[in-house]
Design an enzyme around this catalytic site. Structure first.
Site, PDB file in Angstrom:
ATOM      1  N   GLN A 199       0.830  -1.224   0.000  1.00  0.00           N
ATOM      2  CA  GLN A 199       0.000   0.000   0.000  1.00  0.00           C
ATOM      3  C   GLN A 199       0.860   1.269   0.000  1.00  0.00           C
ATOM      4  O   GLN A 199       0.447   2.308  -0.519  1.00  0.00           O
ATOM      5  CB  GLN A 199      -0.923   0.025   1.233  1.00  0.00           C
ATOM      6  CG  GLN A 199      -2.051  -0.977   1.206  1.00  0.00           C
ATOM      7  CD  GLN A 199      -1.674  -2.275   1.892  1.00  0.00           C
ATOM      8  OE1 GLN A 199      -0.510  -2.680   1.901  1.00  0.00           O
ATOM      9  NE2 GLN A 199      -2.653  -2.956   2.463  1.00  0.00           N
ATOM     10  N   ASP A 240      -5.915   1.723  12.747  1.00  0.00           N
ATOM     11  CA  ASP A 240      -7.163   1.009  12.444  1.00  0.00           C
ATOM     12  C   ASP A 240      -8.061   0.879  13.670  1.00  0.00           C
ATOM     13  O   ASP A 240      -9.276   0.737  13.552  1.00  0.00           O
ATOM     14  CB  ASP A 240      -6.861  -0.375  11.879  1.00  0.00           C
ATOM     15  CG  ASP A 240      -6.340  -0.236  10.464  1.00  0.00           C
ATOM     16  OD1 ASP A 240      -5.141   0.016  10.294  1.00  0.00           O
ATOM     17  OD2 ASP A 240      -7.159  -0.315   9.527  1.00  0.00           O
TER      18      ASP A 240
END
Ligand code: MRU
Length: 349
Positions: A199, A240
């Site tokens: 990513q 997260d």
């Protein structure tokens, strides 16, 4: 700054659908996915076509609207079914569950009102990113010691993608970078490539580069050397899920960076909106960590790079202990020191 559109609802509540930029195809191909069913959205989240904690929450909220289309009676039952299914897509980012809970509380429960709520979640995320960016930029100025005269700054290192692609706005970890760049600050962003799904390379280096920032791509294992060479003035990542004591789960490899940063005397920051906090969990030990398929390690992007057979273990996230985090940047202010009490004060709890 011109934002890449990553999530967009098109059409009416009853007949419209969700368009997602398929992030698995970046940086080479710009392909949009038309999600017309809850299952389409579930699949897109699972395979990381849409990813990044806030973006997952936003996409799931729109997925709830798809779930009630055509359910003229029993709309709330259809909503609950859709939300329960979407909740099984990925376990770690709490923004998913936060957004689904918000959708379940919508009254009256009609497609129109649900769409309004999903759009509100989306718009609020955009605003939160901007406010986080303002706080993060102040930290960047303090930490890196650049004044308005434009002296060169050392680098900012980031991991994974906590950028515009991962949110409804200018990102969390990247928000201060975008605002700093707009204001003429000169700095280099070191982007960890972020094994196994890259990513950092495919998304962060791409989006920051498109916006004209100075980005240097490094392999994850290079961070220690780059810090040792004095090239990194601060590390900033997203999260997260953040537990009540400030322990923060983020993409696998983040914890390594926090340890390295401590060793090299480099401040390690986390940027996350209030929707990423899970105060029901006392510590990061309780955060569920997603495990991903072995193939992502053994034959990522199609080429076999491991012997066959081979055993693998692939946790997608790790937990950075609060004591390694210098500050957490939220839209409500900067949490520093990272303690349960200060989290409560800044979040207004
Ligand atoms: O597996 P991903 O790509 O969804 O992981 C994303 C991250 O770890 C991000 O850093 C995090 O979600 C914050 S996004 C603003």
């Amino acid at each position: 700054m011109e934002r890449i559109i990553n999530i967009e609802w098109t059409g009416s509540a009853e007949g419209g659908h969700l368009r997602l930029l398929d992030q698995t195809q970046l940086p080479t191909d710009t392909v949009y996915l038309d999600c017309k069913t809850v299952q389409d959205v579930w699949d897109a989240i699972k395979r990381l076509s849409v990813r990044g904690a806030p973006a997952i929450g936003i996409a799931a909220a729109y997925g709830c609207v798809l779930g009630v289309q055509g359910a003229s009676q029993g709309v709330s039952q259809a909503l609950n079914q859709a939300a329960d299914h979407l909740a099984t897509s990925r376990p770690t980012a709490v923004n998913l569950f936060w957004a689904l809970d918000r959708m379940k509380k919508v009254e009256p429960c009609t497609p129109q009102w649900l769409l309004e709520e999903a759009k509100a979640i989306h718009a609020e995320d955009e605003a939160m990113c901007r406010t986080m960016g303002e706080h993060a930029l102040s930290l960047m100025r303090q930490t890196l010691g650049q004044d308005a005269a434009g002296l060169p700054m050392p680098g900012v290192l980031t991991h994974c993608n906590a950028g515009a692609l991962a949110t409804g706005g200018i990102g969390t970890a990247t928000a201060g970078m975008y605002l700093g760049h707009q204001q003429g600050l000169k700095f280099t962003v070191y982007a960890d490539e972020t094994r196994p799904l890259l990513q950092g390379s495919r998304l962060t280096a791409y989006e920051l580069g498109q916006a004209g920032l100075d980005v240097v791509l490094i392999c994850d294992g290079m961070a220690a050397q780059v810090m040792r060479e004095g090239k990194v003035g601060m590390v900033i990542t997203g999260a997260d899920r953040i537990a009540a004591n400030g322990d923060a789960a983020n993409k696998i490899g983040t914890y390594n960076l926090a340890v390295l940063a401590k060793h090299h005397g480099v401040p390690f920051y986390v940027a996350a909106p209030s929707s990423t906090f899970d105060l029901s969990l006392a510590s990061g030990d309780l955060i569920p960590i997603e495990e991903r398929a072995a193939e992502e390690i053994t034959q990522g992007f199609g080429k076999r790079t491991a012997p066959e057979p081979v055993k693998t273990y692939s946790p997608a996230f790790d937990v950075t202990p609060a004591e390694l985090i210098r500050a957490i940047v939220t839209e409500k202010g900067v949490i520093q020191p990272v303690t349960q009490q200060r989290i409560g004060e800044v979040l207004g709890l």
